[in-house]
Design an enzyme around this catalytic site. Structure first.
Site, PDB file in Angstrom:
ATOM      1  N   ASP A  30       3.425  13.565  18.048  1.00 43.19           N
ATOM      2  CA  ASP A  30       2.997  12.406  17.260  1.00 43.19           C
ATOM      3  C   ASP A  30       3.106  12.767  15.773  1.00 43.19           C
ATOM      4  O   ASP A  30       2.729  13.852  15.351  1.00 43.19           O
ATOM      5  CB  ASP A  30       1.557  12.020  17.615  1.00 43.19           C
ATOM      6  CG  ASP A  30       1.212  10.626  17.125  1.00 43.19           C
ATOM      7  OD1 ASP A  30       1.051   9.724  17.972  1.00 43.19           O
ATOM      8  OD2 ASP A  30       1.100  10.433  15.888  1.00 43.19           O
ATOM      9  N   ILE A  31       3.610  11.818  14.992  1.00 42.44           N
ATOM     10  CA  ILE A  31       3.837  12.063  13.567  1.00 42.44           C
ATOM     11  C   ILE A  31       2.509  12.193  12.797  1.00 42.44           C
ATOM     12  O   ILE A  31       2.470  12.811  11.732  1.00 42.44           O
ATOM     13  CB  ILE A  31       4.723  10.926  12.985  1.00 42.44           C
ATOM     14  CG1 ILE A  31       5.472  11.373  11.756  1.00 42.44           C
ATOM     15  CG2 ILE A  31       3.946   9.668  12.735  1.00 42.44           C
ATOM     16  CD1 ILE A  31       6.570  10.401  11.328  1.00 42.44           C
ATOM     17  N   ASN A  86      -3.032   3.199  24.801  1.00 45.50           N
ATOM     18  CA  ASN A  86      -3.651   2.105  24.060  1.00 45.50           C
ATOM     19  C   ASN A  86      -2.955   0.799  24.427  1.00 45.50           C
ATOM     20  O   ASN A  86      -1.719   0.751  24.507  1.00 45.50           O
ATOM     21  CB  ASN A  86      -3.540   2.350  22.553  1.00 45.50           C
ATOM     22  CG  ASN A  86      -4.367   3.535  22.102  1.00 45.50           C
ATOM     23  OD1 ASN A  86      -5.424   3.812  22.668  1.00 45.50           O
ATOM     24  ND2 ASN A  86      -3.901   4.253  21.095  1.00 45.50           N
ATOM     25  N   GLN A  93      -3.310  -0.490  19.861  1.00 42.51           N
ATOM     26  CA  GLN A  93      -1.872  -0.215  20.013  1.00 42.51           C
ATOM     27  C   GLN A  93      -1.131  -0.675  18.758  1.00 42.51           C
ATOM     28  O   GLN A  93      -1.280  -1.808  18.319  1.00 42.51           O
ATOM     29  CB  GLN A  93      -1.329  -0.951  21.241  1.00 42.51           C
ATOM     30  CG  GLN A  93       0.121  -0.626  21.551  1.00 42.51           C
ATOM     31  CD  GLN A  93       0.605  -1.298  22.838  1.00 42.51           C
ATOM     32  OE1 GLN A  93      -0.088  -2.153  23.398  1.00 42.51           O
ATOM     33  NE2 GLN A  93       1.775  -0.919  23.288  1.00 42.51           N
ATOM     34  N   HIS A  99       3.579   3.846  25.786  1.00 45.82           N
ATOM     35  CA  HIS A  99       3.663   5.294  25.622  1.00 45.82           C
ATOM     36  C   HIS A  99       2.335   5.916  26.009  1.00 45.82           C
ATOM     37  O   HIS A  99       1.289   5.257  25.973  1.00 45.82           O
ATOM     38  CB  HIS A  99       4.034   5.657  24.183  1.00 45.82           C
ATOM     39  CG  HIS A  99       3.149   5.028  23.159  1.00 45.82           C
ATOM     40  ND1 HIS A  99       3.285   3.706  22.772  1.00 45.82           N
ATOM     41  CD2 HIS A  99       2.096   5.516  22.470  1.00 45.82           C
ATOM     42  CE1 HIS A  99       2.365   3.421  21.874  1.00 45.82           C
ATOM     43  NE2 HIS A  99       1.604   4.492  21.679  1.00 45.82           N
ATOM     44  N   HIS A 101      -0.285   8.939  25.258  1.00 49.67           N
ATOM     45  CA  HIS A 101      -0.722   9.993  24.333  1.00 49.67           C
ATOM     46  C   HIS A 101      -1.267  11.171  25.142  1.00 49.67           C
ATOM     47  O   HIS A 101      -2.032  10.971  26.100  1.00 49.67           O
ATOM     48  CB  HIS A 101      -1.877   9.497  23.450  1.00 49.67           C
ATOM     49  CG  HIS A 101      -1.522   8.415  22.493  1.00 49.67           C
ATOM     50  ND1 HIS A 101      -1.233   8.660  21.173  1.00 49.67           N
ATOM     51  CD2 HIS A 101      -1.431   7.075  22.651  1.00 49.67           C
ATOM     52  CE1 HIS A 101      -0.979   7.515  20.557  1.00 49.67           C
ATOM     53  NE2 HIS A 101      -1.101   6.537  21.435  1.00 49.67           N
TER      54      HIS A 101
HETATM   55  P1  5GP Z   1      -0.451   3.541  19.445  1.00 42.61           P
HETATM   56  O1  5GP Z   1      -1.403   3.309  18.313  1.00 42.61           O
HETATM   57  O2  5GP Z   1       0.567   2.430  19.528  1.00 42.61           O
HETATM   58  O3  5GP Z   1      -1.094   3.858  20.753  1.00 42.61           O
HETATM   59  O4  5GP Z   1       0.308   4.875  19.077  1.00 42.61           O
HETATM   60  C1  5GP Z   1       1.446   4.928  18.277  1.00 42.61           C
HETATM   61  C2  5GP Z   1       1.551   6.358  17.831  1.00 42.61           C
HETATM   62  O5  5GP Z   1       2.881   6.575  17.386  1.00 42.61           O
HETATM   63  C3  5GP Z   1       0.626   6.714  16.670  1.00 42.61           C
HETATM   64  O6  5GP Z   1      -0.227   7.779  17.050  1.00 42.61           O
HETATM   65  C4  5GP Z   1       1.597   7.100  15.543  1.00 42.61           C
HETATM   66  O7  5GP Z   1       1.126   8.186  14.777  1.00 42.61           O
HETATM   67  C5  5GP Z   1       2.862   7.439  16.299  1.00 42.61           C
HETATM   68  N1  5GP Z   1       4.089   7.183  15.577  1.00 42.61           N
HETATM   69  C6  5GP Z   1       4.407   6.057  14.902  1.00 42.61           C
HETATM   70  N2  5GP Z   1       5.644   6.164  14.384  1.00 42.61           N
HETATM   71  C7  5GP Z   1       6.105   7.385  14.740  1.00 42.61           C
HETATM   72  C8  5GP Z   1       7.345   8.065  14.497  1.00 42.61           C
HETATM   73  O8  5GP Z   1       8.253   7.576  13.836  1.00 42.61           O
HETATM   74  N3  5GP Z   1       7.483   9.309  15.041  1.00 42.61           N
HETATM   75  C9  5GP Z   1       6.491   9.870  15.790  1.00 42.61           C
HETATM   76  N4  5GP Z   1       6.731  11.103  16.269  1.00 42.61           N
HETATM   77  N5  5GP Z   1       5.317   9.265  16.038  1.00 42.61           N
HETATM   78  C10 5GP Z   1       5.133   8.030  15.515  1.00 42.61           C
END
Ligand code: 5GP
Ligand code: ZN
Length: 111
Positions: A30-31, A86, A93, A99, A101
């Site tokens: 995760d970034i 999420n 989300q 995806h 985590h």
């Molecule tokens: P969500 O909030 O949708 O469950 O999680 C999305 C996740 O993707 C977040 O934790 C965010 O930091 C990660 N993320 C968003 N853009 C990128 C990216 O370009 N590269 C990577 N490696 N992670 C990303």
């Protein structure tokens, strides 16, 4: 899927080192890590929500959950980890491509 950041990562249009890859999924870091170790398991096929599940998508999710435990050692998750999916606005989300985590590498706060 147009303008989906995870589809772009899967397609290699946005570079992101793959810690694991097979025909159905990738694992990347995760970034913005929310724990010492924070990985994302991303199915290669695009769908946003668990409510969009069908048999083919369920096969992919099953595959992810079958592979993830085999990666524990190489990902440094032997001490345990948290698995989060999420869902939608209330679930926080932000990327609308399903995806998983994986958070670990330390004792996580109570949930
Ligand atoms: P969500 O909030 O949708 O469950 O999680 C999305 C996740 O993707 C977040 O934790 C965010 O930091 C990660 N993320 C968003 N853009 C990128 C990216 O370009 N590269 C990577 N490696 N992670 C990303
Ligand atoms: Zn996508």
């Amino acid at each position: 899927m147009e303008n989906c950041i995870f589809c772009k990562i899967v397609a290699g249009e946005i570079p992101s080192p793959r810690l694991y890859e097979d025909d159905k999924m990738i694992v990347i870091r995760d970034i913005e890590p929310k724990a010492k170790l924070h990985y994302l398991c991303i199915p290669k096929t695009h769908f946003a929500l668990l409510s969009e599940m069908d048999d083919a998508r369920a096969d992919v999710v099953k595959h992810c959950f079958t592979v993830i435990p085999t990666l524990e050692k190489e990902l440094g998750l032997e001490g345990g980890y948290r698995v989060i999916i999420n869902q939608g606005e209330n679930g926080g989300q932000t990327v609308h491509h399903l995806h998983i985590h994986l958070l670990g590498g330390e004792k996580l706060a109570d949930f």
